[in-house]
Design a protein around this motif. Sequence first.
Motif, PDB file in Angstrom:
ATOM      1  N   GLN A 183       0.828  -1.194   0.000  1.00 18.84           N
ATOM      2  CA  GLN A 183       0.000   0.000   0.000  1.00 18.84           C
ATOM      3  C   GLN A 183       0.869   1.253   0.000  1.00 18.84           C
ATOM      4  OE1 GLN A 183      -4.101   0.783   1.928  1.00 18.84           O
ATOM      5  NE2 GLN A 183      -2.636   1.229   3.533  1.00 18.84           N
ATOM      6  N   ASP A 184       1.979   1.222   0.737  1.00 18.23           N
ATOM      7  CA  ASP A 184       2.925   2.345   0.703  1.00 18.23           C
ATOM      8  C   ASP A 184       3.366   2.620  -0.725  1.00 18.23           C
ATOM      9  OD1 ASP A 184       2.717   1.712   3.400  1.00 18.23           O
ATOM     10  OD2 ASP A 184       4.866   1.781   3.792  1.00 18.23           O
ATOM     11  N   ALA A 185       3.745   1.544  -1.421  1.00 17.40           N
ATOM     12  CA  ALA A 185       4.229   1.696  -2.794  1.00 17.40           C
ATOM     13  C   ALA A 185       3.133   2.209  -3.717  1.00 17.40           C
ATOM     14  CB  ALA A 185       4.773   0.359  -3.304  1.00 17.40           C
ATOM     15  N   ALA A 186       1.931   1.675  -3.571  1.00 22.09           N
ATOM     16  CA  ALA A 186       0.827   2.100  -4.431  1.00 22.09           C
ATOM     17  C   ALA A 186       0.533   3.583  -4.267  1.00 22.09           C
ATOM     18  CB  ALA A 186      -0.426   1.269  -4.125  1.00 22.09           C
ATOM     19  N   ILE A 187       0.517   4.059  -3.021  1.00 19.75           N
ATOM     20  CA  ILE A 187       0.250   5.474  -2.758  1.00 19.75           C
ATOM     21  C   ILE A 187       1.334   6.345  -3.367  1.00 19.75           C
ATOM     22  CG2 ILE A 187       0.127   7.216  -0.937  1.00 19.75           C
ATOM     23  CD1 ILE A 187      -1.187   5.039   0.839  1.00 19.75           C
ATOM     24  N   PHE A 188       2.578   5.967  -3.147  1.00 14.18           N
ATOM     25  CA  PHE A 188       3.702   6.787  -3.602  1.00 14.18           C
ATOM     26  C   PHE A 188       3.792   6.841  -5.128  1.00 14.18           C
ATOM     27  CE2 PHE A 188       8.202   7.177  -4.849  1.00 14.18           C
ATOM     28  CZ  PHE A 188       8.506   8.394  -4.253  1.00 14.18           C
ATOM     29  N   ALA A 296      -5.781  -4.328  -6.480  1.00 18.84           N
ATOM     30  CA  ALA A 296      -7.146  -4.017  -6.931  1.00 18.84           C
ATOM     31  C   ALA A 296      -7.885  -3.246  -5.845  1.00 18.84           C
ATOM     32  CB  ALA A 296      -7.888  -5.307  -7.289  1.00 18.84           C
ATOM     33  N   TYR A 297      -7.747  -3.679  -4.611  1.00 18.60           N
ATOM     34  CA  TYR A 297      -8.383  -2.972  -3.486  1.00 18.60           C
ATOM     35  C   TYR A 297      -7.816  -1.568  -3.327  1.00 18.60           C
ATOM     36  CZ  TYR A 297      -8.957  -1.522   1.382  1.00 18.60           C
ATOM     37  OH  TYR A 297      -9.203  -0.800   2.517  1.00 18.60           O
ATOM     38  N   PHE A 298      -6.502  -1.418  -3.427  1.00 19.50           N
ATOM     39  CA  PHE A 298      -5.889  -0.098  -3.271  1.00 19.50           C
ATOM     40  C   PHE A 298      -6.462   0.899  -4.273  1.00 19.50           C
ATOM     41  CE2 PHE A 298      -1.770  -2.448  -1.927  1.00 19.50           C
ATOM     42  CZ  PHE A 298      -2.289  -2.679  -0.655  1.00 19.50           C
ATOM     43  N   PHE A 299      -6.777   0.411  -5.482  1.00 20.67           N
ATOM     44  CA  PHE A 299      -7.284   1.292  -6.528  1.00 20.67           C
ATOM     45  C   PHE A 299      -8.792   1.164  -6.723  1.00 20.67           C
ATOM     46  CE2 PHE A 299      -2.759   0.907  -7.445  1.00 20.67           C
ATOM     47  CZ  PHE A 299      -2.421   2.250  -7.547  1.00 20.67           C
ATOM     48  N   ARG A 300      -9.452   0.572  -5.720  1.00 23.38           N
ATOM     49  CA  ARG A 300     -10.914   0.531  -5.665  1.00 23.38           C
ATOM     50  C   ARG A 300     -11.518  -0.161  -6.886  1.00 23.38           C
ATOM     51  NH1 ARG A 300      -9.604   1.587  -1.010  1.00 23.38           N
ATOM     52  NH2 ARG A 300     -10.614   3.168   0.293  1.00 23.38           N
ATOM     53  N   LYS A 301     -10.970  -1.347  -7.198  1.00 26.28           N
ATOM     54  CA  LYS A 301     -11.506  -2.156  -8.291  1.00 26.28           C
ATOM     55  C   LYS A 301     -11.959  -3.510  -7.748  1.00 26.28           C
ATOM     56  CE  LYS A 301     -10.247   1.004 -11.241  1.00 26.28           C
ATOM     57  NZ  LYS A 301     -11.172   1.776 -12.059  1.00 26.28           N
TER      58      LYS A 301
END
Length: 366
Positions: A183-188, A296-301
């Motif tokens: 999640q850290d990586a996805a946000i950054f 997928a969850y991090f990007f709301r899919k």
Amino acid sequence: MKIVTVLGARPQFVKAAAVSRAVAAHNAVQPDSSTMLQEIIVHTGQHFDENMSDIFFREMDIPRPHYHLAINSVGHGAMTGRMLEKIEEILLEGKPDFVLVYGDTNSTLAGALAAKKLHIRVVHVEAGLRSFNMRMPEEVNRILTDRISDILCCPTQQAVENLHREGFAGFSCTVAKTGDVMQDAAIFYSSFSAERSSIVERLGVQGRDFVLCTIHRAENTDDLDRCAAIVAALNEISRDIPIVFPLHPRTRKVLHANGQVLAFDPIEPVGYFDMIELLKHCKLVMTDSGGLQKEAYFFRKPCITLRDETEWSELVASGVNVLAGADKKLILDCFLTSVRARTVFADGLYGNGDASEQIIRTLFNA
């Protein structure tokens, strides 16, 4: 403090990018060398395809590996044994304080075993996950790695509870709920992924609904009936909606060897920024990848998981992920339900986006 980080597969590169960035941030504010961290990166070579390994180091500004072992294309036993031998040599030379391993691959287990036999403390990032399917090599790897780890960094409360049920409270180790470094990586990286990827435009799917699909796990690729059922379902779905299918080298080989034909054109494996942009723009994810389920969850899919179980049970419980296995009818039913439904995504399942900092803090407190 010296840390040897062992990497070998795509999800580990993503996780390591976040933690390596936290290491650099930590060192930047230290008043003297006594509290600084030195990270030595070992790349086992488990993923050897250009698009599955080296590209991640370039794209994500991960420090280049100090060692590249180039161990791949052999069976589980030979691969793990060769990695164990080579990693042991590196540890004997470098004498680190910690060996940090990620996830559930052969590289994970080999790094942990090599360290433990030399009485070097093992840090397992993404500890405590369980699919409860011992036929999965990943399940064996994660259970064995957890048991010999000294610091277990759990991404979720469920992972912590799994370890407590297995008696880890009575072991000489530290169990910490740190959150999920992916999640850290996805946000950054999502903040500037559009600047570095044009894949949506190149594929001609900008502004269009499409399914993002990946298949790579041995339970699907090595079982011809499962593989055939998944391919049949995907071929039928592709008549209604485009499928973007980055084709894993193992899956490509299996399809070719068994004469299984896709009714749509797959694409080559993609880099992390391409994957982020595909996730941002897709309608639905279909995968057997543990990492992609979370992304997928991090990007709301919404996600359809092409497995009979998942380590990420909280995603299923919250209604954003559904297990379809390799049953053609069930896959098609799940597809129709998922594309029509309005999925509600709960917040905070994987922490607050500061898992990497929490891991660094745990090392100093252990």
